[in-house]
Design an enzyme around this catalytic site. Structure first.
Site, mmCIF file in Angstrom:
data_model
loop_
_atom_site.group_PDB
_atom_site.id
_atom_site.type_symbol
_atom_site.label_atom_id
_atom_site.label_comp_id
_atom_site.label_asym_id
_atom_site.label_seq_id
_atom_site.Cartn_x
_atom_site.Cartn_y
_atom_site.Cartn_z
ATOM 1 N N CYS A 149 48.071 51.418 55.643
ATOM 2 C CA CYS A 149 47.034 50.656 54.912
ATOM 3 C C CYS A 149 47.600 49.436 54.198
ATOM 4 O O CYS A 149 46.844 48.575 53.757
ATOM 5 C CB CYS A 149 46.350 51.554 53.900
ATOM 6 S SG CYS A 149 45.584 52.976 54.657
ATOM 7 N N HIS A 165 42.978 47.564 48.339
ATOM 8 C CA HIS A 165 42.764 48.435 49.488
ATOM 9 C C HIS A 165 41.599 49.367 49.176
ATOM 10 O O HIS A 165 41.497 49.913 48.077
ATOM 11 C CB HIS A 165 44.033 49.221 49.789
ATOM 12 C CG HIS A 165 43.843 50.274 50.834
ATOM 13 N ND1 HIS A 165 43.206 50.023 52.022
ATOM 14 C CD2 HIS A 165 44.179 51.594 50.847
ATOM 15 C CE1 HIS A 165 43.155 51.135 52.728
ATOM 16 N NE2 HIS A 165 43.747 52.100 52.039
ATOM 17 N N ASN A 173 37.559 53.890 54.550
ATOM 18 C CA ASN A 173 38.926 53.352 54.545
ATOM 19 C C ASN A 173 39.259 52.872 55.961
ATOM 20 O O ASN A 173 39.441 53.687 56.866
ATOM 21 C CB ASN A 173 39.876 54.470 54.087
ATOM 22 C CG ASN A 173 41.330 54.032 54.053
ATOM 23 O OD1 ASN A 173 41.688 52.967 54.559
ATOM 24 N ND2 ASN A 173 42.171 54.869 53.473
HETATM 25 N N1 ACO Z 1 33.348 68.011 51.681
HETATM 26 C C1 ACO Z 1 33.234 69.024 50.805
HETATM 27 N N2 ACO Z 1 34.283 69.569 50.181
HETATM 28 C C2 ACO Z 1 35.505 69.055 50.436
HETATM 29 C C3 ACO Z 1 35.692 67.987 51.346
HETATM 30 C C4 ACO Z 1 34.542 67.477 51.987
HETATM 31 N N3 ACO Z 1 34.612 66.467 52.857
HETATM 32 N N4 ACO Z 1 37.005 67.694 51.402
HETATM 33 C C5 ACO Z 1 37.632 68.516 50.561
HETATM 34 N N5 ACO Z 1 36.736 69.363 49.978
HETATM 35 C C6 ACO Z 1 36.973 70.408 49.015
HETATM 36 C C7 ACO Z 1 38.391 70.887 48.995
HETATM 37 O O1 ACO Z 1 38.589 71.852 49.991
HETATM 38 C C8 ACO Z 1 38.532 71.450 47.591
HETATM 39 O O2 ACO Z 1 38.003 72.749 47.602
HETATM 40 P P1 ACO Z 1 38.758 73.935 46.820
HETATM 41 O O3 ACO Z 1 38.812 73.477 45.389
HETATM 42 O O4 ACO Z 1 37.874 75.091 47.089
HETATM 43 O O5 ACO Z 1 40.109 74.016 47.470
HETATM 44 C C9 ACO Z 1 37.580 70.589 46.777
HETATM 45 O O6 ACO Z 1 36.736 69.908 47.696
HETATM 46 C C10 ACO Z 1 38.276 69.585 45.892
HETATM 47 O O7 ACO Z 1 39.348 68.976 46.582
HETATM 48 P P2 ACO Z 1 40.279 67.935 45.854
HETATM 49 O O8 ACO Z 1 41.426 67.642 46.747
HETATM 50 O O9 ACO Z 1 40.556 68.333 44.456
HETATM 51 O O10 ACO Z 1 39.302 66.677 45.754
HETATM 52 P P3 ACO Z 1 39.626 65.280 45.133
HETATM 53 O O11 ACO Z 1 38.701 65.052 44.013
HETATM 54 O O12 ACO Z 1 41.092 65.077 44.896
HETATM 55 O O13 ACO Z 1 39.195 64.320 46.306
HETATM 56 C C11 ACO Z 1 40.175 63.000 48.075
HETATM 57 C C12 ACO Z 1 39.838 64.412 47.569
HETATM 58 C C13 ACO Z 1 38.860 62.259 48.230
HETATM 59 C C14 ACO Z 1 40.878 63.148 49.408
HETATM 60 C C15 ACO Z 1 41.061 62.270 47.047
HETATM 61 O O14 ACO Z 1 42.139 63.074 46.667
HETATM 62 C C16 ACO Z 1 41.605 60.978 47.593
HETATM 63 O O15 ACO Z 1 40.874 60.024 47.851
HETATM 64 N N6 ACO Z 1 42.955 60.871 47.748
HETATM 65 C C17 ACO Z 1 43.572 59.674 48.264
HETATM 66 C C18 ACO Z 1 43.533 59.713 49.762
HETATM 67 C C19 ACO Z 1 43.845 58.379 50.373
HETATM 68 O O16 ACO Z 1 43.554 57.349 49.820
HETATM 69 N N7 ACO Z 1 44.398 58.416 51.575
HETATM 70 C C20 ACO Z 1 44.575 57.258 52.331
HETATM 71 C C21 ACO Z 1 45.863 56.595 52.018
HETATM 72 S S1 ACO Z 1 45.857 55.031 52.765
HETATM 73 C C22 ACO Z 1 46.509 55.103 54.407
HETATM 74 O O17 ACO Z 1 47.668 54.879 54.605
HETATM 75 C C23 ACO Z 1 45.607 55.296 55.559
#
Ligand code: ACO
Length: 334
Positions: free
Chosen positions: A116, A256, A286
């Site tokens: 990214c 980003h 993204n």
């Molecule tokens: N729908 C419903 N529930 C979900 C989903 C979904 N799509 N995805 C995860 N959950 C659940 C999880 O299983 C978890 O359940 P649990 O508590 O029973 O285990 C719960 O939701 C909460 O999960 P968290 O990981 O705490 O959620 P968070 O608020 O951290 O959000 C997210 C997750 C959106 C992935 C966030 O952490 C994030 O955006 N991180 C950065 C990711 C990113 O930017 N990646 C790209 C990098 S750039 C590149 O190089 C491409």
């Protein structure tokens, strides 16, 4: 670096695949909901490439648009960089396919892999090539079909990404336009916080690996979140200091577009109101390397930045990688 030679941005373009996929559509096939995706990420929809829309096709469309906007033909370009982590083929570079599709002639053409952060890395490298005199007109395209790496049954990743391409034309300029200060960083210790394990030389594809779905991306979302905020803030602060300006002088931050909560955390830590931060991830998700140039394109088209404005670009991605640039929008004489 030649202090009287700069690399102004003289054209910008973007391209999207045809197919729009809403949160509700995803919720029909996996256990998720529009409400969860909206509230945790800010994403409402994304575009997904079809079989006739590989990375090179989206990249060429964005490049064509940027050249048209600059009023330049493909023959004017002497260097082509394609920032992508989802190439058409493992080998050779997608940039060569794009060069061919654009009818550019025998110019230098290479891929740059920084996930990214690909566009901000490319802007840094491209600006250096122009400012050092190696290049006069450089086409920088950032394009990813990141959904190619997505397991559509994995709700942790499939709701986050979309496909697209963005491009800018850099042209040598005597006036101080374009990237005035840039930096790039990486931490390989975070390599497996987000990765695709199978399909490279480390783990060549086998039927067993395919059964284990190791050809798809996995991610530690919470850890990435923390590193993203830190990486973008530190590199943004560094770029602003190196440009010799203050955050008050920055008209717009174009970050980003991974998660609106990451963007809000960055804005808060930098002391910037969200009105001065560009967000369009609600419509695209993204788009990996393409996210910053697509956002930059839309900011320019919407009049959020005009000639003379200072824009701060900042990005973060797998690798882990990050980088920022302070850009003066507009151009003098080429
Ligand atoms: N729908 C419903 N529930 C979900 C989903 C979904 N799509 N995805 C995860 N959950 C659940 C999880 O299983 C978890 O359940 P649990 O508590 O029973 O285990 C719960 O939701 C909460 O999960 P968290 O990981 O705490 O959620 P968070 O608020 O951290 O959000 C997210 C997750 C959106 C992935 C966030 O952490 C994030 O955006 N991180 C950065 C990711 C990113 O930017 N990646 C790209 C990098 S750039 C590149 O190089 C491409």
């Amino acid at each position: 670096m030649n202090s009287s030679r700069y690399a102004a941005i003289v054209g910008w373009g973007m391209a999207l695949p045809r197919r729009l996929v809403t949160n509700d559509e995803l919720a029909e096939r996996i256990e998720t909901s529009d409400e969860w995706i909206r509230s945790r990420t800010g994403i409402l929809q994304r575009y997904v490439a079809g079989p006739d829309e590989p990375t090179s096709v989206l990249a060429a469309a964005a490049g064509r648009a940027a050249l048209a906007q600059a009023g330049l033909g493909p023959e004017a370009v002497d260097t082509l960089i394609v920032a992508t982590c989802t190439p058409d083929r493992p080998f050779p570079a997608t940039a060569c396919a794009v060069q061919q599709q654009l009818g550019m002639g025998r110019t230098a053409a290479f891929d740059l892999v920084a996930a990214c952060s690909g566009f901000v890395y490319g802007l840094s490298v491209g600006t250096s090539l122009v400012r050092s005199g190696v290049s006069h007109v450089l086409l920088l395209i950032a394009a990813d079909v990141f959904t190619h790496l997505i397991d559509w049954d994995d709700r942790n990743t499939c709701v986050l990404f979309g496909d697209g391409a963005g491009a800018v034309v850099l042209r040598a300029d005597e006036a101080p336009f374009g990237a005035l200060a840039s930096n790039m960083g990486a931490w390989g210790g975070g390599e497996t916080l987000m990765a695709v394990d199978a399909g490279g030389t480390l783990l060549p594809i086998t039927p067993e690996l395919l059964t284990q779905r190791r050809q798809y991306v996995y991610m530690n979302g919470r850890e990435i979140f923390k590193h993203a905020v830190r990486g973008m803030c530190e590199s943004a602060e560094q770029a602003v200091v190196e440009a010799g300006v203050s955050f008050d002088a920055i008209r717009l931050v174009v970050p980003h577009q991974a998660n609106v909560r990451i963007i809000e955390a960055v804005a808060k830590r930098l002391g910037l109101p969200m009105e001065r931060v560009f967000v369009n991830l609600d419509r695209y998700g993204n788009t990996s390397a393409a996210s910053v140039p697509i956002a930059l394109y839309e900011a320019a088209e919407q009049g959020r930045i005009v000639a003379g404005d200072l824009v701060l670009l900042t990005a973060f991605g797998g690798g882990l990688t990050w980088g920022s640039s302070v850009v003066r929008w507009g151009h003098g004489h080429g």
